[in-house]
Motif scaffolding. Structure first.
Motif, short mmCIF file in Angstrom:
data_model
loop_
_atom_site.label_atom_id
_atom_site.label_comp_id
_atom_site.label_asym_id
_atom_site.label_seq_id
_atom_site.Cartn_x
_atom_site.Cartn_y
_atom_site.Cartn_z
N LYS A 238 0.85 -1.19 0.00
CA LYS A 238 0.00 0.00 0.00
C LYS A 238 0.88 1.22 0.00
O LYS A 238 1.99 1.19 0.50
CB LYS A 238 -0.82 0.03 1.29
CG LYS A 238 -2.05 -0.83 1.27
CD LYS A 238 -2.70 -0.78 2.62
CE LYS A 238 -3.82 -1.79 2.71
NZ LYS A 238 -5.12 -1.26 2.54
N LYS A 239 0.31 2.32 -0.51
CA LYS A 239 1.03 3.58 -0.39
C LYS A 239 0.76 4.13 0.99
O LYS A 239 -0.34 3.97 1.53
CB LYS A 239 0.52 4.55 -1.44
CG LYS A 239 1.22 4.38 -2.74
CD LYS A 239 0.95 5.53 -3.66
CE LYS A 239 1.69 5.30 -4.95
NZ LYS A 239 1.03 5.84 -6.10
N TRP A 240 1.75 4.76 1.58
CA TRP A 240 1.58 5.37 2.89
C TRP A 240 1.74 6.87 2.71
O TRP A 240 2.79 7.33 2.24
CB TRP A 240 2.62 4.82 3.86
CG TRP A 240 2.40 5.31 5.25
CD1 TRP A 240 3.01 6.38 5.85
CD2 TRP A 240 1.49 4.79 6.20
NE1 TRP A 240 2.53 6.55 7.11
CE2 TRP A 240 1.60 5.59 7.36
CE3 TRP A 240 0.58 3.72 6.19
CZ2 TRP A 240 0.83 5.35 8.49
CZ3 TRP A 240 -0.16 3.49 7.31
CH2 TRP A 240 -0.03 4.28 8.45
N GLY B 272 -2.85 4.74 1.52
CA GLY B 272 -3.49 4.99 0.24
C GLY B 272 -4.12 3.70 -0.26
O GLY B 272 -4.12 2.69 0.45
N PRO B 273 -4.62 3.70 -1.50
CA PRO B 273 -5.20 2.47 -2.05
C PRO B 273 -4.09 1.44 -2.27
O PRO B 273 -2.93 1.80 -2.38
CB PRO B 273 -5.80 2.92 -3.38
CG PRO B 273 -5.12 4.20 -3.71
CD PRO B 273 -4.67 4.83 -2.43
#
Ligand code: SAM
Length: 334
Positions: free
Chosen positions: A236-238, A311-312
């Protein structure tokens, strides 16, 4: 493997970055034109430009970037013939199986060749990737692609590894095995003949269903593999950024502003932007919480708080990663 180059020449593979989710592979050929929704880009204009350059379209209506291919960029631009392994998984597998320059790797099936490119770069000129694909059309497409991308350290074989095993004329001595097949448990028993006998060998089976994992675990145990572990990568994006602190009064003021602007009509918006002496766009004095004005993150005229959130999920093909090791038996013939 993809060669590092500074400038674009006739015949080079270039990844045209048209948009964030739109990378198009092209082979540069004088006279050809890349047509995009941002305009037409003659290949002749690309020749001699450094990789990474921005080029504008023939009529100056848009621009694209000309990128040097890497396995990561190829993975997001390649023509899909199958499900593929994406970088969040391939990078984890490569480091966890300790694939390094000089490694000898078995991969089955080849599929769209996404992972083959990553393996090829990692093992380098002194290593070797033995890749197997039983679907004839996919095998032929992969063969053509690997040749045009100069993946000279890849040996591609057209073979059903579950029924016919991995043996080829060359001695394989694989140190790592990656199986992305519907039934890896049928291929596992064939491995003993082609893996290195003098060192610990690693394996990773990539399977979307837990039933496949269970069957693969049984096959691994029967064949003497140990340290069996399963992992799932959920990349996931952080996001860490500043968020404007908004009070109730701000919300009320924003509603008032919306009403005010409805009344005034959108006339202001239709006018060309106001500019200062340096040509910079000037603030029209809209409500800062409305759409009319852009506020830079952290602008000291406002109050901010630090926030972090996920993030998604990144684009990846969710599968279970089953790892195991086969330790050589002491005193066994090498
Ligand atoms: N890892 C690949 C990539 O990153 O592009 C994708 C592999 S794709 C999911 C699985 C491939 O395995 C398919 O192309 C299929 O034709 C091939 N395959 C399935 N069973 C096979 C077998 N017994 N022997 C060889 N290839 C096989």
């Amino acid at each position: 493997m993809f060669q590092h180059k500074k400038t674009i020449a006739e015949g080079d593979l270039v990844l045209a970055y048209i948009g964030r989710d739109n990378l198009k592979p092209i082979f540069v050929k004088s006279g050809d034109v890349l047509q995009t929704k941002y305009g037409n880009f003659p290949h002749t204009d690309m020749i001699g430009k450094p990789f990474g350059s921005q080029v504008t379209s023939a009529k100056n209506v848009g621009f694209i970037y000309l990128l040097l291919p890497t396995p990561e960029l190829w993975t997001v631009s390649l023509p899909h013939r199958t499900q593929i392994v994406y970088t969040p998984d391939s990078s984890y597998i490569v480091q966890r199986m300790n694939v390094v320059g000089g490694s000898r790797v078995i991969e089955a099936g080849t599929g769209s060749g996404s992972f083959t490119h990553a393996f090829s770069r990692t093992v380098g000129p002194s290593g070797r990737v033995f890749s197997y694909e039983f679907h004839e059309q996919r095998y032929l497409q992969a063969k053509e692609e690997f040749e045009s991308h100069k993946l000279e350290n890849v040996t591609l074989t057209h073979r059903d590894v579950c029924n016919e095993g991995f043996d080829i004329d060359t001695e394989i001595r694989a140190q790592m095995v990656f199986l992305d097949l519907p039934s890896p448990w049928e291929a596992i028993p064939h491995l003993s003949r082609v893996i290195a006998k003098d060192q610990t060998v690693g394996i990773c089976c990539f399977s979307p269903c837990i039933e496949q994992v269970v069957k693969a675990v049984e096959a691994l145990q029967e064949c003497g593999w140990t340290a069996i572990e399963m992992t799932e990568v959920q990349a996931k994006k952080w996001e860490a950024r500043k968020e404007m602190v908004r009070e109730l009064d701000d919300a009320i003021e924003r509603l008032r502003d919306v009403k005010r602007r409805q009344k005034e009509g959108a006339e202001l918006k239709k006018l060309p932007p106001k500019r200062d002496a340096d040509g910079n766009e000037k603030d029209r004095g809209y409500n800062p919480f409305g759409k009319g004005r852009r506020i830079a993150e952290g602008d000291e005229s406002f109050q901010w708080q630090n926030v972090s959130k996920t993030g998604p999920e990144l684009k990846t093909h969710t599968s279970y990663l089953l790892f195991a090791r086969l330790v050589p038996v002491l005193g066994a013939e090498v």
